[in-house]
Design a protein around this motif. Structure first.
Motif, PDB file in Angstrom:
ATOM      1  N   VAL A 258      57.985  50.473   4.406  1.00 56.64           N
ATOM      2  CA  VAL A 258      58.750  51.698   4.642  1.00 56.64           C
ATOM      3  C   VAL A 258      58.986  52.431   3.329  1.00 56.64           C
ATOM      4  CG1 VAL A 258      60.920  52.654   5.486  1.00 56.64           C
ATOM      5  CG2 VAL A 258      59.846  50.741   6.699  1.00 56.64           C
ATOM      6  N   LEU A 259      59.488  51.727   2.315  1.00 54.52           N
ATOM      7  CA  LEU A 259      59.750  52.351   1.018  1.00 54.52           C
ATOM      8  C   LEU A 259      58.452  52.670   0.275  1.00 54.52           C
ATOM      9  CD1 LEU A 259      62.814  50.283  -0.257  1.00 54.52           C
ATOM     10  CD2 LEU A 259      62.799  52.643   0.567  1.00 54.52           C
ATOM     11  N   ARG A 262      56.815  55.692   1.632  1.00 52.32           N
ATOM     12  CA  ARG A 262      57.583  56.892   1.276  1.00 52.32           C
ATOM     13  C   ARG A 262      57.294  57.300  -0.160  1.00 52.32           C
ATOM     14  NH1 ARG A 262      59.072  61.031   0.507  1.00 52.32           N
ATOM     15  NH2 ARG A 262      61.090  62.051   0.868  1.00 52.32           N
ATOM     16  N   GLY A 270      55.734  53.287   8.261  1.00 51.19           N
ATOM     17  CA  GLY A 270      56.930  53.385   7.447  1.00 51.19           C
ATOM     18  C   GLY A 270      57.305  54.825   7.163  1.00 51.19           C
ATOM     19  N   LEU A 271      56.321  55.640   6.787  1.00 55.21           N
ATOM     20  CA  LEU A 271      56.589  57.056   6.535  1.00 55.21           C
ATOM     21  C   LEU A 271      56.967  57.768   7.829  1.00 55.21           C
ATOM     22  CD1 LEU A 271      56.645  59.255   4.404  1.00 55.21           C
ATOM     23  CD2 LEU A 271      54.224  59.684   4.858  1.00 55.21           C
ATOM     24  N   VAL A 274      60.649  57.125   8.432  1.00 55.91           N
ATOM     25  CA  VAL A 274      61.512  57.948   7.589  1.00 55.91           C
ATOM     26  C   VAL A 274      61.554  59.384   8.104  1.00 55.91           C
ATOM     27  CG1 VAL A 274      61.836  58.880   5.265  1.00 55.91           C
ATOM     28  CG2 VAL A 274      61.132  56.501   5.559  1.00 55.91           C
ATOM     29  N   GLU A 275      60.396  59.939   8.442  1.00 59.80           N
ATOM     30  CA  GLU A 275      60.342  61.303   8.958  1.00 59.80           C
ATOM     31  C   GLU A 275      61.114  61.437  10.267  1.00 59.80           C
ATOM     32  OE1 GLU A 275      55.841  62.279   7.212  1.00 59.80           O
ATOM     33  OE2 GLU A 275      56.162  61.830   9.339  1.00 59.80           O
ATOM     34  N   ILE A 277      63.647  59.582  11.296  1.00 64.36           N
ATOM     35  CA  ILE A 277      65.087  59.491  11.029  1.00 64.36           C
ATOM     36  C   ILE A 277      65.613  60.831  10.523  1.00 64.36           C
ATOM     37  CG2 ILE A 277      66.816  58.424   9.531  1.00 64.36           C
ATOM     38  CD1 ILE A 277      65.170  55.850   9.645  1.00 64.36           C
ATOM     39  N   ASN A 278      64.875  61.461   9.625  1.00 64.99           N
ATOM     40  CA  ASN A 278      65.300  62.765   9.104  1.00 64.99           C
ATOM     41  C   ASN A 278      65.339  63.833  10.197  1.00 64.99           C
ATOM     42  OD1 ASN A 278      65.517  61.722   6.504  1.00 64.99           O
ATOM     43  ND2 ASN A 278      63.418  62.256   5.964  1.00 64.99           N
TER      44      ASN A 278
END
Length: 325
Positions: A258-259, A262, A270-271, A274-275, A277-278
């Motif tokens: 995930v990190l 990113r 993972g990316l 993150v997208e 969640i945003n």
């Protein structure tokens, strides 16, 4: 044979229950999280009250939390992870489109960290040079202590910005498709470093313990060479903990992706997480978490199977007992 089937039936059952618990906890947490799913559907455009009510009814957001939970669980059991709020496409399709990129890093990271950890762990355990052991062990502690996101940023700063040797973002150069090898190097190093260091420490400790067992003294008394003792007797027994660690490490690598994705702009799950969640795209967040959990559970089941095939003590547990005369 019956005992083996019962064992793996229990393992599958417990894995399924664990998956249900994970989905339930994530569903509750995402329901409690702040954000407006309707706004995610329309972006920055203003929304009238009437249109908002239509969207809420269309996506079932007007139902109670319990109703939405049971409807969602029923859909998951049929393989339907819902529809993305932001792209209006099936969640499963979005995840499968990114899964290959994540596995392209996770599988090599697991293989390299396991093989490299075994080799260096054995070298540190069997060497008679204290400087070699100290160097390998100290280096492993140092690598394990470095956060992967910080390591990724430092690698980008050195090899991409200052030296301009390797690309820093994406899977391939502009206008190209697929995954280019030069784009994999930095994220792969970042992803495997921590697990690689941990494998070294575990293999070193396991090898030292194996070399101190009685069967090693027996092999030495028979006149076997040190190399034969290490590779034929100590090594197979020292490998048993590494089987468990490898299965456990797959979960850590998937979580660490995930990190890493990113930092390097790697278009994997993972990316996507993150997208999503945003963008407050809760169904995609749930879907990614479910797929990652399933991958980890499958890895654990395969680890249990391999461990049972390798360890004679576990095989003996499932052999039918001879009837007493």
């Amino acid at each position: 044979m019956k005992a083996v089937l019962i064992h793996y039936a229990k393992l599958l059952g417990s894995s399924f229950l664990l998956l249900l618990v994970v989905i339930t906890i994530l569903f509750i947490l995402l329901e409690a999280a702040p954000g407006d799913p309707v706004q995610s559907l329309v972006g920055d455009a203003p929304v009238s009250d009437q249109f908002r009510e239509q969207l809420v009814a269309a996506y079932g957001l007007d139902r109670s939390v319990f109703e939405r939970y049971f409807i969602y669980m029923g859909s998951v059991l049929t393989g339907d992870l819902g529809t993305s709020f932001t792209t209006q496409t099936p969640v499963l399709d979005r995840i499968l489109g990114r899964l290959g990129n994540t596995l392209a890093l996770a599988i090599p990271a697991t293989v390299i960290s396991t093989i490299g950890g075994i080799i260096l762990g054995v070298m540190a355990a069997r060497t008679r040079n204290p400087w070699v052991d100290t160097g390998i062990s100290g280096g492993a502690v140092g690598m394990f202590s470095v956060p992967n996101f910080w390591l990724g940023l430092m690698l980008i700063s050195i090899f991409s910005v200052q030296l301009n040797w390797l690309p820093a973002q994406g899977t391939a150069s502009y206008g190209q498709s697929g995954i280019a090898l030069e784009h994999m190097i930095l994220p792969l190093i970042t992803l495997l470093t921590s697990q690689f260091a941990y494998n070294i420490r575990v293999m070193r400790s396991s090898m030292i313990e194996s070399l101190g067992q009685d069967y090693v003294d027996t092999a030495r008394s028979k006149g076997l060479s040190y190399r034969q003792i290490v590779w034929r007797h100590a090594m197979p027994n020292a490998m048993l903990p590494m089987i468990t660690i490898t299965g456990y490490g797959i979960g850590l690598i998937l979580a660490g992706s995930v990190l890493v994705e990113r930092v390097f702009g790697w278009p994997g799950m993972g990316l996507l997480l993150v997208e999503s969640i945003n963008n407050n795209d809760t169904l995609v967040v749930l879907g990614v978490a479910i797929v990652i959990t399933v991958c980890i559970l499958i890895a654990n089941i395969l680890t249990d199977i391999v461990y049972g095939l390798v360890d004679p003590r576990l095989r003996a547990r499932f052999r039918p007992k001879r009837s007493e005369a």
